[in-house]
Design a protein around this motif. Structure first.
Motif, PDB file in Angstrom:
ATOM      1  N   CYS A  47     -58.398  60.155 -20.087  1.00 56.66           N
ATOM      2  CA  CYS A  47     -58.789  61.032 -18.983  1.00 56.66           C
ATOM      3  C   CYS A  47     -59.692  62.178 -19.450  1.00 56.66           C
ATOM      4  O   CYS A  47     -60.110  63.008 -18.657  1.00 56.66           O
ATOM      5  N   ALA A  48     -60.016  62.236 -20.729  1.00 56.13           N
ATOM      6  CA  ALA A  48     -60.867  63.306 -21.240  1.00 56.13           C
ATOM      7  C   ALA A  48     -62.274  63.189 -20.660  1.00 56.13           C
ATOM      8  O   ALA A  48     -62.815  62.086 -20.522  1.00 56.13           O
ATOM      9  N   ALA A  49     -62.862  64.319 -20.305  1.00 53.13           N
ATOM     10  CA  ALA A  49     -64.223  64.331 -19.788  1.00 53.13           C
ATOM     11  C   ALA A  49     -65.199  64.050 -20.928  1.00 53.13           C
ATOM     12  O   ALA A  49     -65.273  64.811 -21.892  1.00 53.13           O
ATOM     13  N   VAL A  50     -65.925  62.948 -20.824  1.00 52.14           N
ATOM     14  CA  VAL A  50     -66.858  62.569 -21.891  1.00 52.14           C
ATOM     15  C   VAL A  50     -68.289  62.971 -21.570  1.00 52.14           C
ATOM     16  O   VAL A  50     -69.145  63.023 -22.458  1.00 52.14           O
ATOM     17  N   SER A  51     -68.559  63.270 -20.314  1.00 54.61           N
ATOM     18  CA  SER A  51     -69.879  63.769 -19.938  1.00 54.61           C
ATOM     19  C   SER A  51     -69.769  64.468 -18.589  1.00 54.61           C
ATOM     20  O   SER A  51     -68.777  64.319 -17.862  1.00 54.61           O
ATOM     21  N   GLY A  52     -70.783  65.237 -18.261  1.00 53.62           N
ATOM     22  CA  GLY A  52     -70.785  65.990 -17.016  1.00 53.62           C
ATOM     23  C   GLY A  52     -71.571  67.270 -17.189  1.00 53.62           C
ATOM     24  O   GLY A  52     -72.126  67.549 -18.256  1.00 53.62           O
ATOM     25  N   THR A  53     -71.631  68.057 -16.138  1.00 53.20           N
ATOM     26  CA  THR A  53     -72.316  69.345 -16.163  1.00 53.20           C
ATOM     27  C   THR A  53     -71.404  70.389 -15.546  1.00 53.20           C
ATOM     28  O   THR A  53     -70.812  70.155 -14.485  1.00 53.20           O
ATOM     29  N   TRP A  54     -71.315  71.525 -16.217  1.00 53.12           N
ATOM     30  CA  TRP A  54     -70.458  72.611 -15.725  1.00 53.12           C
ATOM     31  C   TRP A  54     -71.269  73.899 -15.690  1.00 53.12           C
ATOM     32  O   TRP A  54     -71.909  74.268 -16.679  1.00 53.12           O
ATOM     33  N   ARG A  55     -71.238  74.589 -14.574  1.00 52.57           N
ATOM     34  CA  ARG A  55     -71.883  75.898 -14.458  1.00 52.57           C
ATOM     35  C   ARG A  55     -70.789  76.956 -14.421  1.00 52.57           C
ATOM     36  O   ARG A  55     -69.947  76.964 -13.528  1.00 52.57           O
ATOM     37  N   SER A  56     -70.809  77.844 -15.373  1.00 50.10           N
ATOM     38  CA  SER A  56     -69.805  78.901 -15.455  1.00 50.10           C
ATOM     39  C   SER A  56     -70.137  80.009 -14.459  1.00 50.10           C
ATOM     40  O   SER A  56     -71.188  80.644 -14.564  1.00 50.10           O
ATOM     41  N   PRO A  57     -69.256  80.268 -13.487  1.00 51.81           N
ATOM     42  CA  PRO A  57     -69.570  81.295 -12.484  1.00 51.81           C
ATOM     43  C   PRO A  57     -69.533  82.708 -13.042  1.00 51.81           C
ATOM     44  O   PRO A  57     -70.075  83.625 -12.432  1.00 51.81           O
ATOM     45  N   TYR A  58     -68.917  82.897 -14.185  1.00 50.95           N
ATOM     46  CA  TYR A  58     -68.827  84.239 -14.761  1.00 50.95           C
ATOM     47  C   TYR A  58     -70.152  84.727 -15.335  1.00 50.95           C
ATOM     48  O   TYR A  58     -70.482  85.908 -15.234  1.00 50.95           O
ATOM     49  N   ASP A  59     -70.904  83.812 -15.968  1.00 50.81           N
ATOM     50  CA  ASP A  59     -72.146  84.206 -16.635  1.00 50.81           C
ATOM     51  C   ASP A  59     -73.356  83.371 -16.224  1.00 50.81           C
ATOM     52  O   ASP A  59     -74.466  83.639 -16.667  1.00 50.81           O
ATOM     53  N   GLY A  60     -73.141  82.356 -15.389  1.00 51.41           N
ATOM     54  CA  GLY A  60     -74.248  81.530 -14.917  1.00 51.41           C
ATOM     55  C   GLY A  60     -74.726  80.484 -15.898  1.00 51.41           C
ATOM     56  O   GLY A  60     -75.683  79.761 -15.614  1.00 51.41           O
ATOM     57  N   ALA A  61     -74.087  80.369 -17.068  1.00 50.44           N
ATOM     58  CA  ALA A  61     -74.501  79.389 -18.071  1.00 50.44           C
ATOM     59  C   ALA A  61     -74.111  77.975 -17.636  1.00 50.44           C
ATOM     60  O   ALA A  61     -73.091  77.778 -16.961  1.00 50.44           O
ATOM     61  N   THR A  62     -74.925  77.012 -18.033  1.00 50.75           N
ATOM     62  CA  THR A  62     -74.660  75.608 -17.717  1.00 50.75           C
ATOM     63  C   THR A  62     -74.402  74.851 -19.009  1.00 50.75           C
ATOM     64  O   THR A  62     -75.130  75.009 -20.001  1.00 50.75           O
ATOM     65  N   TRP A  63     -73.367  74.005 -18.990  1.00 52.81           N
ATOM     66  CA  TRP A  63     -72.951  73.266 -20.182  1.00 52.81           C
ATOM     67  C   TRP A  63     -72.836  71.784 -19.864  1.00 52.81           C
ATOM     68  O   TRP A  63     -72.478  71.407 -18.751  1.00 52.81           O
ATOM     69  N   THR A  64     -73.118  70.961 -20.858  1.00 49.90           N
ATOM     70  CA  THR A  64     -73.005  69.515 -20.667  1.00 49.90           C
ATOM     71  C   THR A  64     -71.972  68.897 -21.603  1.00 49.90           C
ATOM     72  O   THR A  64     -71.837  67.674 -21.652  1.00 49.90           O
ATOM     73  N   ALA A  65     -71.258  69.735 -22.337  1.00 49.76           N
ATOM     74  CA  ALA A  65     -70.172  69.259 -23.194  1.00 49.76           C
ATOM     75  C   ALA A  65     -68.894  69.988 -22.802  1.00 49.76           C
ATOM     76  O   ALA A  65     -68.867  71.226 -22.741  1.00 49.76           O
ATOM     77  N   ALA A  66     -67.844  69.234 -22.535  1.00 53.49           N
ATOM     78  CA  ALA A  66     -66.581  69.843 -22.120  1.00 53.49           C
ATOM     79  C   ALA A  66     -66.017  70.770 -23.193  1.00 53.49           C
ATOM     80  O   ALA A  66     -65.280  71.709 -22.885  1.00 53.49           O
ATOM     81  N   SER A  67     -66.394  70.542 -24.436  1.00 55.28           N
ATOM     82  CA  SER A  67     -65.894  71.380 -25.528  1.00 55.28           C
ATOM     83  C   SER A  67     -66.428  72.806 -25.448  1.00 55.28           C
ATOM     84  O   SER A  67     -65.889  73.713 -26.091  1.00 55.28           O
TER      85      SER A  67
END
Length: 212
Positions: free
Chosen positions: A94-114
């Motif tokens: 069930c680990a996320a192996v890919s995706g995109t996350w936008r952090s609402p605190y600082d607006g940064a976008t990440w493509t690694a769950a780590s």
């Protein structure tokens, strides 16, 4: 009307039609049950105001977190899937192996769950000092894995670490545009879980609501 002007007008009309027909971008995922500004103000006024209780006896282990939610998926993986876009999970872990996350605190976008932490908006240490010290382990487990209320948010890991266990009187998201939402979320969690606030905490939250 000259032919050139007619052609230009036709192109402008066609372009406008395409713009109107273009689908709007999907809204960014948000945690559930964020109250309105009005509801947040009412809830804030109802919270018990008192100094923090002692930190004595506190341990993160007293708030069992990232428990199994379904199959192999724990709370962290559920929030990663909820707050990300295009998230692909490993079918066995069930680990996320890919995706995109936008952090609402600082607006940064990440493509690694780590690179993403799941923030307890109201930190467990803060909860301990504002009422959770007297809870049962079962109640603390529910608090630490609350998917019904907006207590858990996927954010930039370094930002979460810089926040630590600070309340809004000592730490706020770097994006001022998120202060209103952050205050509403914090108040909702404190209200739902019957946790107290300090006078400086309440003042900070009130100021953040003024930005709504």
């Amino acid at each position: 009307m000259p032919a050139f002007s007619m052609l230009r007008l036709s192109l402008l009309v066609a372009g406008a039609a395409v713009a109107l027909a273009a689908p709007l971008p999907a809204p960014a995922p948000t945690p559930p049950n964020i109250p309105t500004e009005s509801s947040a103000r009412s809830a804030l006024a109802s919270l018990t105001v008192r100094p923090w209780g002692p930190q004595t006896g506190y341990s993160r282990d007293l708030f069992p977190h990232w428990i199994t939610q379904s199959g192999a998926c724990n709370t962290r993986e559920v929030v990663l899937a909820r707050d990300g876009t295009g998230v692909v999970r490993d079918s066995s872990t069930c680990a996320a192996v890919s995706g995109t996350w936008r952090s609402p605190y600082d607006g940064a976008t990440w493509t690694a769950a780590s690179d993403v932490d799941i923030d307890h908006v109201v930190p467990m240490s803060n909860a301990w000092k504002s009422g959770a010290a007297s809870w049962t382990t079962t109640r603390r487990r529910s608090f630490a894995n609350d998917l019904t209320n907006p207590q858990l948010i996927a954010v930039t890991d370094e930002v979460n670490q810089s926040k630590g266990d600070k309340g809004p009187e000592a730490w706020k998201p770097s994006l001022t545009s998120y202060h209103c939402t952050y205050a509403k979320i914090w108040i909702k969690v404190k209200s739902v879980w019957s946790l107290s606030v300090t006078s400086s905490e309440k003042s900070a939250l009130s100021g953040m609501l003024n930005l709504c």
